[in-house]
Structure formats: C-alpha cells, structure tokens
Design a protein around this motif. Structure first.
Motif, PDB file in Angstrom:
ATOM      1  N   LEU A  25       0.827  -1.204   0.000  1.00 41.81           N
ATOM      2  CA  LEU A  25       0.000   0.000   0.000  1.00 41.81           C
ATOM      3  C   LEU A  25       0.861   1.254   0.000  1.00 41.81           C
ATOM      4  O   LEU A  25       0.537   2.242  -0.686  1.00 41.81           O
ATOM      5  CB  LEU A  25      -0.916   0.001   1.227  1.00 41.81           C
ATOM      6  CG  LEU A  25      -2.150  -0.917   1.146  1.00 41.81           C
ATOM      7  CD1 LEU A  25      -2.895  -0.908   2.466  1.00 41.81           C
ATOM      8  CD2 LEU A  25      -3.060  -0.459   0.030  1.00 41.81           C
ATOM      9  N   ALA A  26       1.948   1.199   0.762  1.00 45.46           N
ATOM     10  CA  ALA A  26       2.854   2.345   0.740  1.00 45.46           C
ATOM     11  C   ALA A  26       3.439   2.534  -0.651  1.00 45.46           C
ATOM     12  O   ALA A  26       3.551   3.661  -1.157  1.00 45.46           O
ATOM     13  CB  ALA A  26       3.966   2.149   1.777  1.00 45.46           C
ATOM     14  N   ARG A  50       0.447   5.772  -7.077  1.00 46.58           N
ATOM     15  CA  ARG A  50      -0.710   6.607  -7.376  1.00 46.58           C
ATOM     16  C   ARG A  50      -0.303   8.014  -7.751  1.00 46.58           C
ATOM     17  O   ARG A  50      -0.859   8.625  -8.669  1.00 46.58           O
ATOM     18  CB  ARG A  50      -1.655   6.619  -6.174  1.00 46.58           C
ATOM     19  CG  ARG A  50      -2.958   7.388  -6.416  1.00 46.58           C
ATOM     20  CD  ARG A  50      -3.704   7.602  -5.123  1.00 46.58           C
ATOM     21  NE  ARG A  50      -2.953   8.422  -4.191  1.00 46.58           N
ATOM     22  CZ  ARG A  50      -2.886   9.752  -4.268  1.00 46.58           C
ATOM     23  NH1 ARG A  50      -3.520  10.413  -5.239  1.00 46.58           N
ATOM     24  NH2 ARG A  50      -2.188  10.443  -3.387  1.00 46.58           N
ATOM     25  N   ARG A  51       0.702   8.524  -7.008  1.00 44.83           N
ATOM     26  CA  ARG A  51       1.160   9.879  -7.335  1.00 44.83           C
ATOM     27  C   ARG A  51       1.751   9.917  -8.743  1.00 44.83           C
ATOM     28  O   ARG A  51       1.505  10.863  -9.513  1.00 44.83           O
ATOM     29  CB  ARG A  51       2.186  10.334  -6.307  1.00 44.83           C
ATOM     30  CG  ARG A  51       1.570  10.629  -4.937  1.00 44.83           C
ATOM     31  CD  ARG A  51       2.540  11.374  -4.038  1.00 44.83           C
ATOM     32  NE  ARG A  51       3.653  10.526  -3.633  1.00 44.83           N
ATOM     33  CZ  ARG A  51       3.647   9.775  -2.542  1.00 44.83           C
ATOM     34  NH1 ARG A  51       2.578   9.761  -1.758  1.00 44.83           N
ATOM     35  NH2 ARG A  51       4.696   9.034  -2.225  1.00 44.83           N
ATOM     36  N   GLN A  71       0.973  10.844 -14.645  1.00 42.50           N
ATOM     37  CA  GLN A  71       0.802  10.277 -15.978  1.00 42.50           C
ATOM     38  C   GLN A  71      -0.588  10.566 -16.528  1.00 42.50           C
ATOM     39  O   GLN A  71      -0.750  10.773 -17.737  1.00 42.50           O
ATOM     40  CB  GLN A  71       1.048   8.770 -15.922  1.00 42.50           C
ATOM     41  CG  GLN A  71       2.495   8.393 -15.649  1.00 42.50           C
ATOM     42  CD  GLN A  71       2.682   6.897 -15.504  1.00 42.50           C
ATOM     43  OE1 GLN A  71       1.719   6.147 -15.573  1.00 42.50           O
ATOM     44  NE2 GLN A  71       3.924   6.477 -15.303  1.00 42.50           N
ATOM     45  N   THR A  72      -1.577  10.588 -15.638  1.00 46.72           N
ATOM     46  CA  THR A  72      -2.927  10.913 -16.087  1.00 46.72           C
ATOM     47  C   THR A  72      -2.995  12.332 -16.632  1.00 46.72           C
ATOM     48  O   THR A  72      -3.634  12.605 -17.663  1.00 46.72           O
ATOM     49  CB  THR A  72      -3.915  10.748 -14.922  1.00 46.72           C
ATOM     50  OG1 THR A  72      -3.851   9.406 -14.441  1.00 46.72           O
ATOM     51  CG2 THR A  72      -5.333  11.052 -15.357  1.00 46.72           C
ATOM     52  N   GLU A 130      -8.529   4.579  -7.366  1.00 46.33           N
ATOM     53  CA  GLU A 130      -8.909   3.956  -6.101  1.00 46.33           C
ATOM     54  C   GLU A 130      -8.423   2.516  -6.031  1.00 46.33           C
ATOM     55  O   GLU A 130      -8.007   2.026  -4.975  1.00 46.33           O
ATOM     56  CB  GLU A 130     -10.439   4.004  -5.938  1.00 46.33           C
ATOM     57  CG  GLU A 130     -10.990   5.409  -5.730  1.00 46.33           C
ATOM     58  CD  GLU A 130     -10.436   6.049  -4.467  1.00 46.33           C
ATOM     59  OE1 GLU A 130     -10.172   5.317  -3.499  1.00 46.33           O
ATOM     60  OE2 GLU A 130     -10.239   7.277  -4.458  1.00 46.33           O
ATOM     61  N   ALA A 131      -8.487   1.805  -7.186  1.00 46.34           N
ATOM     62  CA  ALA A 131      -8.010   0.427  -7.193  1.00 46.34           C
ATOM     63  C   ALA A 131      -6.515   0.356  -6.944  1.00 46.34           C
ATOM     64  O   ALA A 131      -6.018  -0.525  -6.250  1.00 46.34           O
ATOM     65  CB  ALA A 131      -8.347  -0.246  -8.533  1.00 46.34           C
TER      66      ALA A 131
END
Length: 535
Positions: free
Chosen positions: A270-271, A277-278, A283-284, A525-526
């Motif tokens: 998760l870490a 995620r960042r 990239q998004t 979120e996934a």
C-alpha cells in the motif's frame, strides 16, 4: 528433573496439527466405542444364553419330569385296578403309561445332556420304576383277565413299598429340577438388571464422549477459526495495522502467521501503491494533455489540412481539364500523377480520421438491429454490387447493444472487400452467418474471391498493410485494421479462417453489450487498494 518434565510435553503437544488431533481423537473415540460395543455384545450374549437355557432346557426338563411322574402314576393305577378286578380295561392306562414313560425318559436324557446330577436322578427314577415293573406290574399284567389276580393281593404290601421308592425318586428329581430352574431364572433376572445398568452406562459414556468431542472441536478448531475470521474481517475493513494472534493447533497457527505476513506485505504494498498513485496522477495529467493534443491534431487534419489539400486537388484537376492534350505526353503524365496523388492523399486523410474516431467520437451505444444495418450497407454498396453482379445472403442477424455508426463501417468494409477482391470473370457470392457461442455472437463473412494466403492472415489487420499494389486493387490498406479496432472495441476478436480454401472467410465475435472501460477514478482507487479494477 521432575519439575522440567511438563514444558517439553506441552511443547510436543503444541506442535500437533489439526489432522493429528483429529486422528488421535477419532482413534481414541473408536477404541472407547469398540470396548463399549464388545462389552454390550458380551452382555447381550450372556442374557440370550441364560434365557435360552431357562426356556429351552430347565423349564422343559421340569415339565417332562412331571409328565414322567404322571405316566408312572397311570401305570400304578391301571395295574392296581386290573389286579383287584381282573378287568382288561385297566390295562389301557398301564400300557399308555409305559409308552409315555419311554418317551419322557428319552426326552429327559436329551435335555439333561451334560448335567451329571440330573442324569443320576433320572437313572434313579428309571431303576426304581424298573424294579417296581419287574416285581409287580409285569407279573400282574400277565395274569389272565376276568378274575382278580392272586399275585396282586399277595404282593400288595411289596408293591406299595416299591412304588413309594419310585415316588421318592420322582420327588427328588423334580425338586432338583425346580431348584435349578429357579436358580436359572434368578441368574437371568440379575443379568438383565446388569445389562440395563451397563447399557445406561454406555449411553452416558457415549454422551460424555460426544460432549468431549464437541468441546475439543470448539476449542481447537471452531474458536481459533472464528478468531482468525474476525481478525481477517477487521483487516478487510481497512484496519491494516490490526495484528493477527495465532491460536489453536500448529497448522492453524501457521495459517494465522501466513495471513499476518500477507497483512504486513500488504501494508508495504500500500505504501508502494501510494507512491505509484502519485506517479499515476502525473501520468494521467500527461495523458489528458496528450489526448487534448490528439484532438487538436484531428481538428487540424479535418479542417486545416483538408483546405489546402482541396485547393491543390482542385487546381490540379483544373490544370488537367484546361491544358490536357495541349502539352507533351510527359506533362500530361505529370499532371495525372499530381491529381492522383492529391486524391489519394485526401482519401487517406479521411480514412485516418475515421480510424481515429473509432471508440473516441463514435461511442454512442444503443440497441442496433444488424438486419437493418445489413440492408443499409447493401443499399450503400448497390453500385458496386450491381457492377460485380454480386449475390449477398445472410442468416437471421441479432440485435446488439453497439455503436450504430461503427457497425455500419464494419459491415461496409467487410462486404466491400468481399466484392472488390472477387475472382476475375466470376460474379462473387457472399454469405454472412451468425450463431450464439457462449456469451458471444460469432459471425462469419464467406466469399469465393481470390482469398488470403495463410502467411498473411495476421498482416492484413495491420494498418496500411497491403497485399496488392494500388494499380491492381485501389484502397488505402486501412479497412481490415479499422474492422479489428471496431470489433475489439465491442469486446470481440477477428481473424481469417486459415482452413477455408475456396476464397476468404473472416470470422469475428461481438459481445451482446460492449465492455465498459473503468473510469479514471476507479483506476486510482483500485491502485490505492492494491487490487485490479473490475471491467
């Protein structure tokens, strides 16, 4: 030394797995049940043996002894009456008693087999009866009838004494048999009482054993599993710092340790996923900017590039019409090259725009009747169908949830290719088949044209890949690539059937409803949860 004996044993038991505990418990339970069963079987056998001895030996022996006494009494009565009166009717009871005596004596011998005391009593009765018969009964019975027997009067006192001995022997025999029957009955009753107590004890032991098994299962398996499930649900609810306490047999403690190891690894993942995620957010942002640039490029291609291209095409065509034939042959050829290049460039740009719009501009899903789409496509290709003399047939086609524009492009490219690549001098025959296969619809477009070699079965679906020059078959080489993109956008696959040799057979599948790509927020979120997003 004695004080240290406990912990090693406890450590030894703590290494037992659930399977070992179950094996030991089942073996012990089976041993106890087997012992109880053997004890109960022995007690039942003992009860049956005593009951059979009482019913089949003791009681019949006493009854037979009483009948034997009755037979001897009948003999004595008959002989006494015959001796006093000389009437032959008195011999009937005597003779009947003799026969009955023999029958009862034989029966008693059989019943008392193995009983030495009983056989001795029977021998005493026989001897006393034989002595009375020898001295009194037979001689009196042999006297002539009609007159009283002088021998009976002469031996009256002796006969009484001799028959009293018979009576005494019979009484002693019956008293012994009665005592043995009473003793056998008392033994049977005592055994039955013991049997009832024993079966009650067996039932209590079985109930106790069932309670022990239930309690052992609860403490050793059910409670540890419930505790493990509670810890797992707490972790699944998002409390990833919740520790898992190992309890129960060794394998359940090992399972708890493995789940706790997974929890710790999940915390590390998760870490890592938070960091990912960042990066994904960055990239998004880049992807959104790239999509905006592509939209801008599509706008430029459809407007800014089309305008000068139309001007070039218009003026080259005007030049061809005005000065065609006035210049030399080479100049006319150059002008023709320029006109053809401009036209092909315009067609290529339009095809590229159509290809880029698949899944981006044309994404309006609704119920589409493929029968209607097929009729509309055949109508738009009517000129080519008439020129080639083509015959198009099809099976009943289903209604799907799809983009109607893309479905029209799909059928137009497939049918157009089947018409274009027909055999020279032969009118093409085209058939479209449809069948439900599992969750998908399977379609085949079969023609009798020039066909596609097996080595090019994959190449034909790559954009701009052509198997023939533009002079032989016109086109941009983008049709089947667009078909592949449309089919895959609707959740299917497309390929060339390599086993079909009499032309070309294109096989593709379509889902009743096209899959939806997960939203960006769902992906983010996934990624935070460390799981794969559902389609």
């Amino acid at each position: 030394m004695t004080g240290n004996a406990g912990p090693p044993q406890a450590r030894g038991l703590s290494t037992w797995t659930t399977r070992r505990w179950l094996r030991v418990g089942v073996a012990a339970s089976l041993a106890v049940l087997a012992l109880l069963g053997m004890t109960g079987a022995w007690m039942l056998g003992r009860t049956v043996s005593l009951s059979e001895n009482l019913v089949d030996v003791k009681s019949p022996a006493l009854s037979t002894a009483i009948r034997l006494e009755s037979a001897l009494l009948n003999q004595e009565t008959g002989i006494r009456g015959y001796g006093l009166t000389g009437t032959s009717e008195f011999l009937g009871p005597y003779q009947q008693g003799v026969i009955q005596q023999e029958t009862d004596s034989a029966r008693l011998s059989e019943l008392l087999r193995g009983d030495a005391a009983g056989l001795r009593d029977l021998g005493t009765v026989r001897d006393a009866a034989e002595a009375w018969q020898e001295r009194i009964a037979r001689p009196v019975a042999a006297a002539p009838p009609g007159v009283p027997s002088a021998l009976a009067a002469e031996r009256s006192a002796e006969g009484k004494t001799s028959f009293d001995e018979v009576r005494a022997a019979l009484t002693a025999q019956q008293e012994r048999l009665l005592a043995e029957r009473t003793r056998a009955r008392d033994d049977l009753m005592a055994t039955m009482r013991l049997r009832n107590w024993l079966f009650g004890a067996i039932a209590a032991v079985i109930a106790l054993l069932a309670g022990l098994v239930f309690e052992a299962l609860r403490r050793g398996i059910t409670t540890p599993l419930e505790r493990l499930g509670t810890d797992a649900r707490a972790i699944a609810g998002g409390d990833f710092d919740h520790p898992i306490t190992p309890t129960g047999p060794a394998d359940l403690r090992r399972l708890s340790g493995e789940i706790d190891f997974m929890r710790r690894r999940l915390v590390r993942e998760l870490a890592f996923s938070e960091e990912a995620r960042r990066h994904l957010d960055a990239q998004t942002t880049d992807l959104q900017r790239s999509n905006a640039e592509l939209e801008q490029f599509a706008y430029v291609a459809s407007h800014d590039l089309q305008e000068p291209l139309r001007k070039v095409s218009s003026f080259t065509q005007l030049l061809q019409r005005r000065y065609g034939g006035q210049l030399d042959a080479r100049a006319d050829q150059y002008i023709e090259f320029a006109v053809d290049g401009a036209n092909r460039m315009q067609a290529l740009i339009n095809d590229l725009l159509d290809f880029s719009r698949v899944g981006r501009v044309h994404d309006d899903h609704e119920k589409v009747d493929l029968e209607v789409v097929m009729d509309r496509t055949a109508s738009s290709l009517s000129v080519g169908i008439e020129e080639a003399g083509a015959t198009i047939t099809h099976d009943p086609l289903p209604t799907l949830v799809a983009d109607p524009t893309q479905m029209g492009m799909l059928w137009q490219n497939l049918l157009g290719n089947a018409i274009k690549f027909h055999r020279p001098g032969r009118a093409p025959n085209i058939h479209v088949a449809a069948a439900r296969v599992g969750e998908l619809w399977r379609f085949t477009v079969t023609d009798d044209g020039i066909g596609i070699a097996a080595e090019y079965a994959e190449k034909v679906f790559v954009i701009f890949q052509r198997l023939h020059t533009k002079d032989v078959y016109p086109g941009s080489g983008i049709g089947l690539a667009m078909c592949k993109k449309i089919v895959e956008f609707h959740g299917g696959t497309i390929s060339v059937d390599p086993d079909y040799r009499d032309g070309t057979r294109i096989v593709f599948t379509l889902a009743p409803e096209p899959p939806r790509a997960p939203a960006l927020s769902t992906i983010v979120e996934a990624s935070r949860a460390g799981v794969e997003p559902a389609p």
